[in-house]
Design a protein around this motif. Structure first.
Motif, PDB file in Angstrom:
ATOM      1  N   GLU A 102       0.837  -1.191   0.000  1.00  0.00           N
ATOM      2  CA  GLU A 102       0.000   0.000   0.000  1.00  0.00           C
ATOM      3  C   GLU A 102       0.876   1.246   0.000  1.00  0.00           C
ATOM      4  O   GLU A 102       1.253   1.764   1.046  1.00  0.00           O
ATOM      5  N   LEU A 103       1.195   1.685  -1.182  1.00  0.00           N
ATOM      6  CA  LEU A 103       2.036   2.857  -1.358  1.00  0.00           C
ATOM      7  C   LEU A 103       1.231   3.990  -1.972  1.00  0.00           C
ATOM      8  O   LEU A 103       0.331   3.757  -2.783  1.00  0.00           O
ATOM      9  N   TYR A 104       1.570   5.210  -1.615  1.00  0.00           N
ATOM     10  CA  TYR A 104       1.062   6.344  -2.381  1.00  0.00           C
ATOM     11  C   TYR A 104       1.663   6.266  -3.779  1.00  0.00           C
ATOM     12  O   TYR A 104       2.874   6.101  -3.934  1.00  0.00           O
ATOM     13  N   GLN A 105       0.829   6.387  -4.788  1.00  0.00           N
ATOM     14  CA  GLN A 105       1.300   6.297  -6.161  1.00  0.00           C
ATOM     15  C   GLN A 105       1.819   7.667  -6.615  1.00  0.00           C
ATOM     16  O   GLN A 105       1.067   8.645  -6.683  1.00  0.00           O
ATOM     17  N   LEU A 106       3.092   7.725  -6.919  1.00  0.00           N
ATOM     18  CA  LEU A 106       3.741   8.971  -7.345  1.00  0.00           C
ATOM     19  C   LEU A 106       4.160   8.809  -8.801  1.00  0.00           C
ATOM     20  O   LEU A 106       5.280   8.414  -9.112  1.00  0.00           O
ATOM     21  N   ASN A 107       3.243   9.103  -9.694  1.00  0.00           N
ATOM     22  CA  ASN A 107       3.462   8.831 -11.114  1.00  0.00           C
ATOM     23  C   ASN A 107       3.688  10.078 -11.960  1.00  0.00           C
ATOM     24  O   ASN A 107       4.121   9.976 -13.104  1.00  0.00           O
ATOM     25  N   THR A 108       3.380  11.257 -11.421  1.00  0.00           N
ATOM     26  CA  THR A 108       3.489  12.467 -12.227  1.00  0.00           C
ATOM     27  C   THR A 108       4.950  12.914 -12.331  1.00  0.00           C
ATOM     28  O   THR A 108       5.800  12.540 -11.523  1.00  0.00           O
ATOM     29  N   ARG A 109       5.206  13.709 -13.333  1.00  0.00           N
ATOM     30  CA  ARG A 109       6.520  14.322 -13.506  1.00  0.00           C
ATOM     31  C   ARG A 109       6.332  15.821 -13.726  1.00  0.00           C
ATOM     32  O   ARG A 109       5.722  16.193 -14.716  1.00  0.00           O
ATOM     33  N   PRO A 110       6.809  16.674 -12.840  1.00  0.00           N
ATOM     34  CA  PRO A 110       7.447  16.375 -11.564  1.00  0.00           C
ATOM     35  C   PRO A 110       6.508  15.612 -10.624  1.00  0.00           C
ATOM     36  O   PRO A 110       5.301  15.597 -10.813  1.00  0.00           O
ATOM     37  N   VAL A 111       7.107  15.023  -9.580  1.00  0.00           N
ATOM     38  CA  VAL A 111       6.322  14.274  -8.602  1.00  0.00           C
ATOM     39  C   VAL A 111       5.301  15.177  -7.934  1.00  0.00           C
ATOM     40  O   VAL A 111       4.170  14.783  -7.660  1.00  0.00           O
ATOM     41  N   SER A 143      14.715  18.419  -5.321  1.00  0.00           N
ATOM     42  CA  SER A 143      14.850  18.418  -6.784  1.00  0.00           C
ATOM     43  C   SER A 143      15.330  17.047  -7.249  1.00  0.00           C
ATOM     44  O   SER A 143      14.844  16.501  -8.245  1.00  0.00           O
ATOM     45  N   TRP A 144      16.273  16.487  -6.516  1.00  0.00           N
ATOM     46  CA  TRP A 144      16.810  15.151  -6.816  1.00  0.00           C
ATOM     47  C   TRP A 144      15.723  14.085  -6.706  1.00  0.00           C
ATOM     48  O   TRP A 144      15.733  13.092  -7.446  1.00  0.00           O
ATOM     49  N   LEU A 145      14.759  14.322  -5.811  1.00  0.00           N
ATOM     50  CA  LEU A 145      13.657  13.373  -5.637  1.00  0.00           C
ATOM     51  C   LEU A 145      12.497  13.642  -6.596  1.00  0.00           C
ATOM     52  O   LEU A 145      11.441  13.016  -6.477  1.00  0.00           O
ATOM     53  N   GLN A 295      19.836  11.875   5.544  1.00  0.00           N
ATOM     54  CA  GLN A 295      19.120  10.602   5.632  1.00  0.00           C
ATOM     55  C   GLN A 295      18.294  10.328   4.378  1.00  0.00           C
ATOM     56  O   GLN A 295      18.187   9.176   3.932  1.00  0.00           O
ATOM     57  N   LEU A 296      17.695  11.372   3.797  1.00  0.00           N
ATOM     58  CA  LEU A 296      16.957  11.193   2.541  1.00  0.00           C
ATOM     59  C   LEU A 296      17.890  10.726   1.427  1.00  0.00           C
ATOM     60  O   LEU A 296      17.552   9.830   0.641  1.00  0.00           O
ATOM     61  N   LYS A 297      19.070  11.320   1.350  1.00  0.00           N
ATOM     62  CA  LYS A 297      20.034  10.935   0.308  1.00  0.00           C
ATOM     63  C   LYS A 297      20.478   9.485   0.466  1.00  0.00           C
ATOM     64  O   LYS A 297      20.654   8.765  -0.525  1.00  0.00           O
ATOM     65  N   GLU A 298      20.662   9.060   1.713  1.00  0.00           N
ATOM     66  CA  GLU A 298      21.159   7.712   1.955  1.00  0.00           C
ATOM     67  C   GLU A 298      20.073   6.654   1.804  1.00  0.00           C
ATOM     68  O   GLU A 298      20.337   5.548   1.322  1.00  0.00           O
ATOM     69  N   ARG A 299      18.836   6.974   2.220  1.00  0.00           N
ATOM     70  CA  ARG A 299      17.829   5.933   2.399  1.00  0.00           C
ATOM     71  C   ARG A 299      16.746   5.892   1.326  1.00  0.00           C
ATOM     72  O   ARG A 299      16.126   4.847   1.119  1.00  0.00           O
ATOM     73  N   CYS A 300      16.496   7.001   0.634  1.00  0.00           N
ATOM     74  CA  CYS A 300      15.495   6.958  -0.442  1.00  0.00           C
ATOM     75  C   CYS A 300      15.869   5.976  -1.548  1.00  0.00           C
ATOM     76  O   CYS A 300      15.002   5.240  -2.037  1.00  0.00           O
ATOM     77  N   PRO A 301      17.146   5.916  -1.981  1.00  0.00           N
ATOM     78  CA  PRO A 301      17.483   4.921  -3.010  1.00  0.00           C
ATOM     79  C   PRO A 301      17.285   3.488  -2.560  1.00  0.00           C
ATOM     80  O   PRO A 301      17.191   2.586  -3.385  1.00  0.00           O
ATOM     81  N   THR A 346      11.648   8.365  -4.404  1.00  0.00           N
ATOM     82  CA  THR A 346      12.802   7.793  -5.080  1.00  0.00           C
ATOM     83  C   THR A 346      13.477   8.837  -5.944  1.00  0.00           C
ATOM     84  O   THR A 346      12.828   9.739  -6.474  1.00  0.00           O
ATOM     85  N   PRO A 347      14.803   8.742  -6.107  1.00  0.00           N
ATOM     86  CA  PRO A 347      15.521   9.716  -6.944  1.00  0.00           C
ATOM     87  C   PRO A 347      14.989   9.728  -8.362  1.00  0.00           C
ATOM     88  O   PRO A 347      14.611   8.690  -8.902  1.00  0.00           O
TER      89      PRO A 347
END
Length: 348
Positions: A102-111, A143-145, A295-301, A346-347
């Motif tokens: 059950e994830l939020y769907q992040l499909n748009t660009r930009p997110v 921006s990276w995300l 922490q976002l940089k390390e753990r989001c990927p 995610t990046p």
């Protein structure tokens, strides 16, 4: 890790039909829709490059996802029919909690949008030195995300309120040439002075944090209803200083028709708890924001969701010392949320 040890054999086998595997891992929610679209469109010259990207994405999501992926390879009838030569040590059947899927769907660009309100200069002549470092770090990481970053500098209480209301209602916030697209998520970062339960405008007039979040209550008119809204607030919540206590047994080595509640889908992370101060270095930025960005940089990927990442931020900030005397000046952030699903960024 079994996937890593079998990676070469899996790689050579799956190159026969990499699109089937990609579709299967998306169908089983091992990757998000945005990750699926990115993997489909990556610029690789050969099939092997596409499979490598997919396997690396799965590996970065951790042991649980890797085991689930191996289970799919061994049990899915379409995969067994397409790759009869794929023989791995049979992974044990794993029961996955429903929340994993059950994830939020992040499909748009930009997110989505990331608004940063950075208050540095105040009407009484005071300056929040180091806040530019925080604003730059937040802009870079979001921006990276995949977020579109909007930066506002030195806003009064009324200006902050109008900015937030415009973003929610969709009134003219940007030029006609830059149409405001809300996307699938919203992040609001406020860097300012504060007191208990409020942040201050540059005119030193308070704006309640509760009012900020209630501005974004779900409604049938809003483009963000049912979508995650994250508020990251770097501001003192009082003048008291936290003191530390020694932990036992720990030593320091070096000192549809469905409806949702109107206040659902919100996360608020404040740099400190009520009544206490939040620390900010005059050149390196604040403890909370710098830890959050790291922490976002390390753990989001790795596929960790935002609440899990904020647990690490709390732990990291809680270990910092604001004085040469250990335990004399401490800080602990506070996180509260009404998120209904896991929010995984995610990046891009």
């Amino acid at each position: 890790m079994q996937l890593l040890s079998n990676k070469t054999a899996i790689l050579s086998t799956l190159c026969v039909d990499q699109r089937l595997i990609l579709n299967k891992v998306h169908e089983k929610n091992l990757i998000t829709s945005r990750e699926y679209n990115n993997l489909k469109s990556i610029n690789k010259e050969d099939v092997e490059g596409h499979v490598v990207e997919l396997l690396d994405k799965i590996l970065n999501k951790g042991e649980t996802t890797c085991q689930h992926f191996l289970n799919i390879l061994q049990t899915d009838e379409d995969i067994k029919a397409t790759f009869p030569e794929l023989k791995l040590q049979q992974p044990k059947e794993i029961s996955f909690p429903e929340s994993i899927q059950e994830l939020y769907q992040l499909n748009t660009r930009p997110v989505g949008l990331c608004l940063i309100i950075n208050n540095e200069s105040f009407c009484d002549g005071s300056m929040r030195r180091g806040t530019e470092k925080d604003a730059e770090s937040l802009a870079q990481v979001f921006s990276w995300l995949g977020f579109r970053v909007l930066m506002c500098k030195d806003q009064t209480r009324d200006q902050m309120n109008r900015t937030l209301e415009c973003l929610w209602s969709g009134c003219s916030f940007v030029t006609p040439q830059q149409v405001l697209q809300h996307g699938d998520a919203f992040v609001c970062c406020i860097l300012s002075h504060g007191k208990k339960g409020v942040v201050l405008g540059t005119d030193l007039i308070p704006l309640p944090i509760k009012h900020i979040t209630q501005t974004f209550k779900a409604s049938e008119q809003s483009a963000l209803s049912g979508k995650p809204k994250v508020f990251l607030i770097q501001a003192c919540q009082g003048g008291q200083k936290h003191k530390g206590v020694a932990l036992k047994d720990v030593e320091a080595d070096n000192c549809g028709t469905q409806t949702i509640p109107e206040e659902a889908d919100i996360l608020v992370a404040v740099a400190t708890v009520e009544d206490y101060a939040a620390f900010r270095h005059i050149s390196d930025g604040s403890w909370f924001v710098q830890s959050l960005c790291q922490q976002l940089k390390e753990r989001c990927p790795k596929g960790e969701d935002i609440t899990a990442i904020l647990h690490h931020v709390n732990d990291d900030v809680g270990l910092k010392e604001g004085s040469r005397m250990p335990g004399a000046m401490k800080q602990i952030p506070e996180v509260r949320f009404t998120l209904r699903k896991r929010l995984v960024l995610t990046p891009y």
